[in-house]
Design a protein around this motif. Structure first.
Motif, PDB file in Angstrom:
ATOM      1  N   GLU A  86       0.828  -1.204   0.000  1.00 15.29           N
ATOM      2  CA  GLU A  86       0.000   0.000   0.000  1.00 15.29           C
ATOM      3  C   GLU A  86       0.866   1.258   0.000  1.00 15.29           C
ATOM      4  O   GLU A  86       2.044   1.214   0.355  1.00 15.29           O
ATOM      5  CB  GLU A  86      -0.940  -0.012   1.201  1.00 15.29           C
ATOM      6  CG  GLU A  86      -1.811  -1.265   1.281  1.00 15.29           C
ATOM      7  CD  GLU A  86      -2.629  -1.467   0.017  1.00 15.29           C
ATOM      8  OE1 GLU A  86      -3.573  -0.691  -0.219  1.00 15.29           O
ATOM      9  OE2 GLU A  86      -2.333  -2.405  -0.743  1.00 15.29           O
ATOM     10  N   ARG A 133      -1.407  -5.480   3.238  1.00  7.25           N
ATOM     11  CA  ARG A 133      -2.747  -5.008   2.871  1.00  7.25           C
ATOM     12  C   ARG A 133      -3.789  -5.781   3.665  1.00  7.25           C
ATOM     13  O   ARG A 133      -4.756  -5.226   4.169  1.00  7.25           O
ATOM     14  CB  ARG A 133      -2.988  -5.185   1.371  1.00  7.25           C
ATOM     15  CG  ARG A 133      -4.398  -4.802   0.939  1.00  7.25           C
ATOM     16  CD  ARG A 133      -4.614  -5.046  -0.544  1.00  7.25           C
ATOM     17  NE  ARG A 133      -5.996  -4.791  -0.915  1.00  7.25           N
ATOM     18  CZ  ARG A 133      -6.490  -3.605  -1.259  1.00  7.25           C
ATOM     19  NH1 ARG A 133      -5.687  -2.556  -1.296  1.00  7.25           N
ATOM     20  NH2 ARG A 133      -7.763  -3.454  -1.569  1.00  7.25           N
ATOM     21  N   THR A 198      -4.125   3.541  -2.792  1.00  5.46           N
ATOM     22  CA  THR A 198      -4.211   2.129  -3.174  1.00  5.46           C
ATOM     23  C   THR A 198      -5.414   1.406  -2.564  1.00  5.46           C
ATOM     24  O   THR A 198      -5.663   0.243  -2.884  1.00  5.46           O
ATOM     25  CB  THR A 198      -2.923   1.383  -2.783  1.00  5.46           C
ATOM     26  OG1 THR A 198      -2.594   1.706  -1.421  1.00  5.46           O
ATOM     27  CG2 THR A 198      -1.773   1.783  -3.698  1.00  5.46           C
ATOM     28  N   HIS A 199      -6.125   2.052  -1.662  1.00  8.26           N
ATOM     29  CA  HIS A 199      -7.410   1.542  -1.191  1.00  8.26           C
ATOM     30  C   HIS A 199      -8.221   2.736  -0.713  1.00  8.26           C
ATOM     31  O   HIS A 199      -7.691   3.838  -0.559  1.00  8.26           O
ATOM     32  CB  HIS A 199      -7.255   0.495  -0.084  1.00  8.26           C
ATOM     33  CG  HIS A 199      -6.539   0.985   1.141  1.00  8.26           C
ATOM     34  ND1 HIS A 199      -5.170   0.886   1.306  1.00  8.26           N
ATOM     35  CD2 HIS A 199      -7.005   1.570   2.266  1.00  8.26           C
ATOM     36  CE1 HIS A 199      -4.820   1.388   2.477  1.00  8.26           C
ATOM     37  NE2 HIS A 199      -5.921   1.817   3.083  1.00  8.26           N
ATOM     38  N   ASP A 200      -9.519   2.528  -0.512  1.00 12.13           N
ATOM     39  CA  ASP A 200     -10.357   3.667  -0.149  1.00 12.13           C
ATOM     40  C   ASP A 200     -10.870   3.564   1.286  1.00 12.13           C
ATOM     41  O   ASP A 200     -10.681   2.556   1.976  1.00 12.13           O
ATOM     42  CB  ASP A 200     -11.514   3.844  -1.142  1.00 12.13           C
ATOM     43  CG  ASP A 200     -12.468   2.661  -1.173  1.00 12.13           C
ATOM     44  OD1 ASP A 200     -12.712   2.054  -0.118  1.00 12.13           O
ATOM     45  OD2 ASP A 200     -12.983   2.353  -2.266  1.00 12.13           O
ATOM     46  N   GLU A 203     -13.190   0.663   2.470  1.00  9.78           N
ATOM     47  CA  GLU A 203     -12.562  -0.629   2.736  1.00  9.78           C
ATOM     48  C   GLU A 203     -12.114  -0.713   4.194  1.00  9.78           C
ATOM     49  O   GLU A 203     -12.217  -1.766   4.838  1.00  9.78           O
ATOM     50  CB  GLU A 203     -11.378  -0.845   1.794  1.00  9.78           C
ATOM     51  CG  GLU A 203     -11.778  -1.075   0.340  1.00  9.78           C
ATOM     52  CD  GLU A 203     -10.578  -1.249  -0.566  1.00  9.78           C
ATOM     53  OE1 GLU A 203     -10.135  -2.412  -0.743  1.00  9.78           O
ATOM     54  OE2 GLU A 203     -10.067  -0.237  -1.085  1.00  9.78           O
ATOM     55  N   ARG A 204     -11.611   0.389   4.710  1.00  8.02           N
ATOM     56  CA  ARG A 204     -11.217   0.415   6.124  1.00  8.02           C
ATOM     57  C   ARG A 204     -12.449   0.301   7.020  1.00  8.02           C
ATOM     58  O   ARG A 204     -12.452  -0.450   8.001  1.00  8.02           O
ATOM     59  CB  ARG A 204     -10.444   1.693   6.436  1.00  8.02           C
ATOM     60  CG  ARG A 204      -9.090   1.749   5.750  1.00  8.02           C
ATOM     61  CD  ARG A 204      -8.161   2.741   6.402  1.00  8.02           C
ATOM     62  NE  ARG A 204      -6.845   2.671   5.784  1.00  8.02           N
ATOM     63  CZ  ARG A 204      -5.700   2.809   6.428  1.00  8.02           C
ATOM     64  NH1 ARG A 204      -5.700   2.996   7.728  1.00  8.02           N
ATOM     65  NH2 ARG A 204      -4.548   2.740   5.793  1.00  8.02           N
TER      66      ARG A 204
END
Length: 348
Positions: A86, A133, A198-200, A203-204
């Motif tokens: 990430e 990740r 790399t993620h939004d 997602e968390r």
């Protein structure tokens, strides 16, 4: 263990006329047990320096009323350091940046030894962290065996921080007796794309909600001082309050070489103390933990002020890739302030 405002400070407060928010906070938070709204949190973050002692005193009173006098002590250890795929711009463990941190795995005997050393400090929580990740089968198996081995030799609650999880992984960790799972929001939704691509954010949030639904305690923290505005800090505090985690680690950016935020200036100690008061007044019943960066941002005096301004938990010893205060320094300070260490409440 009460704070006092000096005569000079009291005179200054009465002459400023900016205290209505503190009166509102005293009624809403201290007397009624309700967290501040996002707008009110922002007002705390923007208080003038002369009102900061009063804000910290109020936050301390709230902490004592709703969380008690005891302080929870935790140690953390990285089972996998570096090489993360990430691009979190604040993190030297990303494999995408020219950072001096390189991928290293810790074996199970090393984890057991670290757990024993952590328990010896008086800590009741031991958190196993991995720079990933999300965990693969190899890592999940290592965590399972480590938990079994640790529980044979030492009495300590085990927490994990392994990135984003699937529902099956959440269920497995709960079944193995993981007491608490850490997955930070880090920053406000509106600022998140500036520091992670790399993620939004959702997602968390998905992992956080699954953890809570599975019955594990959720540890969900903040990293402030990355260039976000006060309004975005207030947004983050309100988002965390809505998520209602059991614990919120409050971290302050320690700019790391080789990361995109390497040149970010260190936030001021006073701004850090304002944030401590604001986050406590946003979440009166939450465990609010001193995390990374406090040594650089606050120093010894600020650490003391934070413990008398709403903080009721600390990470002792070193962090994942940076040095912390010696565990003995924090433990001696707790004794000096007459703050008992929270007793172990084993969940396994």
């Amino acid at each position: 263990m009460t704070r006092t405002v000096s005569t000079d400070q009291t005179t200054a407060l009465t002459g400023i006329g900016a205290a209505p928010i503190l009166d509102q906070a005293r009624d809403r938070v201290l007397h009624r047990g309700l967290g501040l709204t996002q707008e009110q949190i922002l007002q705390i973050l923007e208080l003038p320096d002369a009102l900061l002692p009063a804000a910290l005193e109020l936050a301390h009173d709230v902490r004592l009323k709703y969380c008690g006098e005891s302080v929870e002590v935790e140690g953390i250890i990285s089972v996998k350091t570096g090489g993360c795929p990430e691009d979190c711009h604040f993190c030297s463990q990303s494999g995408l940046f020219e950072s001096p941190v390189r991928a290293v795995w810790l074996d199970i005997p090393g984890l057991v030894q670290a757990a024993q050393e952590t328990a010896a400090t008086g800590a009741t929580e031991f958190c196993i962290v991995a720079a990933v990740r999300g965990p693969d089968l190899k890592l999940m198996n290592q965590i399972k065996f480590a938990i079994e081995r640790i529980n044979r030799v030492v009495e300590i609650n085990i927490a994990c921080s392994l990135g984003m999880l699937t529902q099956r992984q959440v269920d497995q960790l709960a079944e193995w007796g993981v007491h608490r799972y850490n997955h930070n929001l880090e920053t406000a939704r509106s600022f998140f794309p500036e520091v992670v691509t790399t993620h939004d954010y959702d997602e968390r949030l998905d992992t956080c909600r699954m953890v809570k639904d599975a019955g594990m305690e959720l540890c969900c923290g903040a990293l402030i001082g990355m260039g976000e505005s006060n309004a975005q800090r207030a947004e983050l505090a309100a988002q965390l309050a809505a998520l209602d985690p059991h614990e919120v680690p409050l971290n302050f950016l320690n700019p790391r070489p080789g990361t995109p935020l390497a040149g970010q200036s260190i936030m001021s100690g006073r701004d850090a103390l304002r944030a401590i008061a604001a986050f406590r007044l946003a979440m009166p019943r939450t465990v609010l933990r001193f995390g990374g960066g406090r040594e650089l941002t606050l120093g010894d005096l600020g650490t003391r002020e934070g413990l008398l301004g709403g903080i009721n938990a600390v990470i002792v010893g070193n962090y994942l890739t940076t040095l912390g205060r010696p565990a003995t320094a924090d433990l001696d300070l707790l004794v000096e302030l007459n703050m008992p260490i929270r007793e172990l409440q084993k969940s396994l």
